[in-house]
Design a protein around this motif. Sequence first.
Motif, PDB file in Angstrom:
ATOM      1  N   GLU A  18      -9.764   8.393  -1.614  1.00 16.97           N
ATOM      2  CA  GLU A  18      -8.662   7.432  -1.423  1.00 16.97           C
ATOM      3  C   GLU A  18      -7.448   8.211  -0.950  1.00 16.97           C
ATOM      4  O   GLU A  18      -7.341   9.412  -1.219  1.00 16.97           O
ATOM      5  N   SER A  19      -6.505   7.528  -0.326  1.00 14.98           N
ATOM      6  CA  SER A  19      -5.290   8.185   0.178  1.00 14.98           C
ATOM      7  C   SER A  19      -4.488   8.813  -0.953  1.00 14.98           C
ATOM      8  O   SER A  19      -4.483   8.296  -2.080  1.00 14.98           O
ATOM      9  N   SER A  20      -3.805   9.889  -0.630  1.00 17.60           N
ATOM     10  CA  SER A  20      -2.920  10.540  -1.601  1.00 17.60           C
ATOM     11  C   SER A  20      -1.989  11.480  -0.853  1.00 17.60           C
ATOM     12  O   SER A  20      -2.407  12.131   0.107  1.00 17.60           O
ATOM     13  N   THR A  21      -0.740  11.546  -1.286  1.00 19.91           N
ATOM     14  CA  THR A  21       0.165  12.592  -0.800  1.00 19.91           C
ATOM     15  C   THR A  21       0.444  13.570  -1.935  1.00 19.91           C
ATOM     16  O   THR A  21       0.068  14.743  -1.892  1.00 19.91           O
ATOM     17  N   ARG A  22       1.103  13.071  -3.017  1.00 20.74           N
ATOM     18  CA  ARG A  22       1.534  13.935  -4.107  1.00 20.74           C
ATOM     19  C   ARG A  22       0.374  14.619  -4.827  1.00 20.74           C
ATOM     20  O   ARG A  22       0.362  15.839  -5.012  1.00 20.74           O
ATOM     21  N   THR A  23      -0.613  13.838  -5.257  1.00 19.14           N
ATOM     22  CA  THR A  23      -1.671  14.404  -6.110  1.00 19.14           C
ATOM     23  C   THR A  23      -2.499  15.418  -5.326  1.00 19.14           C
ATOM     24  O   THR A  23      -2.791  16.515  -5.821  1.00 19.14           O
ATOM     25  N   ARG A  24      -2.865  15.077  -4.099  1.00 14.78           N
ATOM     26  CA  ARG A  24      -3.723  15.964  -3.311  1.00 14.78           C
ATOM     27  C   ARG A  24      -2.998  17.275  -3.003  1.00 14.78           C
ATOM     28  O   ARG A  24      -3.536  18.364  -3.220  1.00 14.78           O
ATOM     29  N   HIS A  38       9.339   7.125 -11.547  1.00 13.78           N
ATOM     30  CA  HIS A  38       8.482   6.366 -10.625  1.00 13.78           C
ATOM     31  C   HIS A  38       7.397   7.332 -10.161  1.00 13.78           C
ATOM     32  O   HIS A  38       7.713   8.444  -9.726  1.00 13.78           O
ATOM     33  N   PRO A  39       6.113   6.945 -10.250  1.00 18.62           N
ATOM     34  CA  PRO A  39       5.063   7.895  -9.864  1.00 18.62           C
ATOM     35  C   PRO A  39       4.961   8.107  -8.359  1.00 18.62           C
ATOM     36  O   PRO A  39       4.316   9.073  -7.920  1.00 18.62           O
ATOM     37  N   GLY A  40       5.581   7.222  -7.560  1.00 17.92           N
ATOM     38  CA  GLY A  40       5.414   7.275  -6.107  1.00 17.92           C
ATOM     39  C   GLY A  40       4.034   6.769  -5.724  1.00 17.92           C
ATOM     40  O   GLY A  40       3.137   6.745  -6.567  1.00 17.92           O
ATOM     41  N   PRO A  41       3.829   6.353  -4.482  1.00 15.59           N
ATOM     42  CA  PRO A  41       4.866   6.190  -3.475  1.00 15.59           C
ATOM     43  C   PRO A  41       5.772   5.000  -3.787  1.00 15.59           C
ATOM     44  O   PRO A  41       5.315   4.018  -4.363  1.00 15.59           O
ATOM     45  N   ILE A  42       7.057   5.126  -3.395  1.00 19.17           N
ATOM     46  CA  ILE A  42       8.042   4.066  -3.655  1.00 19.17           C
ATOM     47  C   ILE A  42       8.014   3.055  -2.516  1.00 19.17           C
ATOM     48  O   ILE A  42       7.929   3.440  -1.348  1.00 19.17           O
ATOM     49  N   THR A  62      -3.363  13.277 -14.914  1.00 14.47           N
ATOM     50  CA  THR A  62      -2.347  14.305 -14.613  1.00 14.47           C
ATOM     51  C   THR A  62      -1.002  13.664 -14.266  1.00 14.47           C
ATOM     52  O   THR A  62       0.044  14.267 -14.488  1.00 14.47           O
ATOM     53  N   GLN A  63      -1.010  12.426 -13.745  1.00 18.03           N
ATOM     54  CA  GLN A  63       0.257  11.729 -13.501  1.00 18.03           C
ATOM     55  C   GLN A  63       0.959  11.460 -14.832  1.00 18.03           C
ATOM     56  O   GLN A  63       2.167  11.696 -14.972  1.00 18.03           O
ATOM     57  N   ALA A  64       0.214  10.972 -15.822  1.00 15.48           N
ATOM     58  CA  ALA A  64       0.837  10.694 -17.121  1.00 15.48           C
ATOM     59  C   ALA A  64       1.334  11.991 -17.764  1.00 15.48           C
ATOM     60  O   ALA A  64       2.418  12.018 -18.360  1.00 15.48           O
TER      61      ALA A  64
END
Length: 310
Positions: A55-61, A263-267, A139-141
């Motif tokens: 799935e798409s990701s910017t921050r996590t990847r 805010h976890p993003g994306p906003i 990992t976001q939490a």
Amino acid sequence: MNPFPHKHLLGLEDYTASDITRILDTAESMREVLDRPIRKVPTLRGITVVNLFFESSTRTRISFELAEKRLSADTVNFSSTGSSLSKGESLLDTVQNIEAMKTDVVVMRHRSPGAPHFLSKHISSVIINAGDGAHEHPTQALLDILTLRQKFGDLKGLRVTIVGDIAHSRVALSNIYGLKKMGAHVKLCGPATLIPRAAETLGVDITHSIEEAIADSDVLNVLRLQLERQEAGLFPSLREYQKYFGLTRTRLEKADKPLTILHPGPINRGVEITSDVADSEHALILNQVTNGVAVRMAVLYLLCGAKQES
Ligand code: CP
């Protein structure tokens, strides 16, 4: 130091407050590495990590990849586009073939809830869940909780409200598990159609009034509307959502003290949050992102420590 008592990080449901505290303490040491002129340590030399993003990701990847590189692991990035999945290969065959090339850790984001749990029963690699459908995003939490611990010192009694599309959010469920274990009071706020009835069984309070949430909270964790996961008709329009639940400066100014905003993003600026709130001194959104690298370094270090010492 005792070995870390988990092989995988599939979610926070099975992690204790002590496990979470150990990750946060390790992440603080990793933050120091990130502040050095040379942001690299040899800790995971010889370990190979495969980042599997379906799935798409910017921050996590990117933050997983940076975390792996900062720890000197070898990294391989897989994306479903351009892979043999398009020729009909299954998820399990894909991962078993990658593992046969002698890899050690799989970081996986997948649209299906439970996909990393399924893999953990069939392959021997360490598995880290980078988001499975609307289930968990541990990992976001953890990075959200680290950000709050840095600001408030202790989470016991802290009043955190998660606002928005709870029903389609993996961030919400992992935050509920993690925050409650750390002693915070958790409230959910959103339209009734976006809060599942089963949420009541998780020991959280529920409100459908953003004004009430603002009046009763120290922290608001604002979620994006997951339009890609929603059926039609859960609320009339984005304009309607913004009118009743959007976080605006005018609404926040009614509180008797400034609230901390996550805010976890994306906003989606102008929908769940206005730009003046997202960019204000009370929003810790970019601190969350920096902490994401440190938390992922900590998780990789703790889960791979035993493997590397054996
Ligand atoms: N917070 C989060 O998971 O962002 P990405 O989807 O960009 O990874």
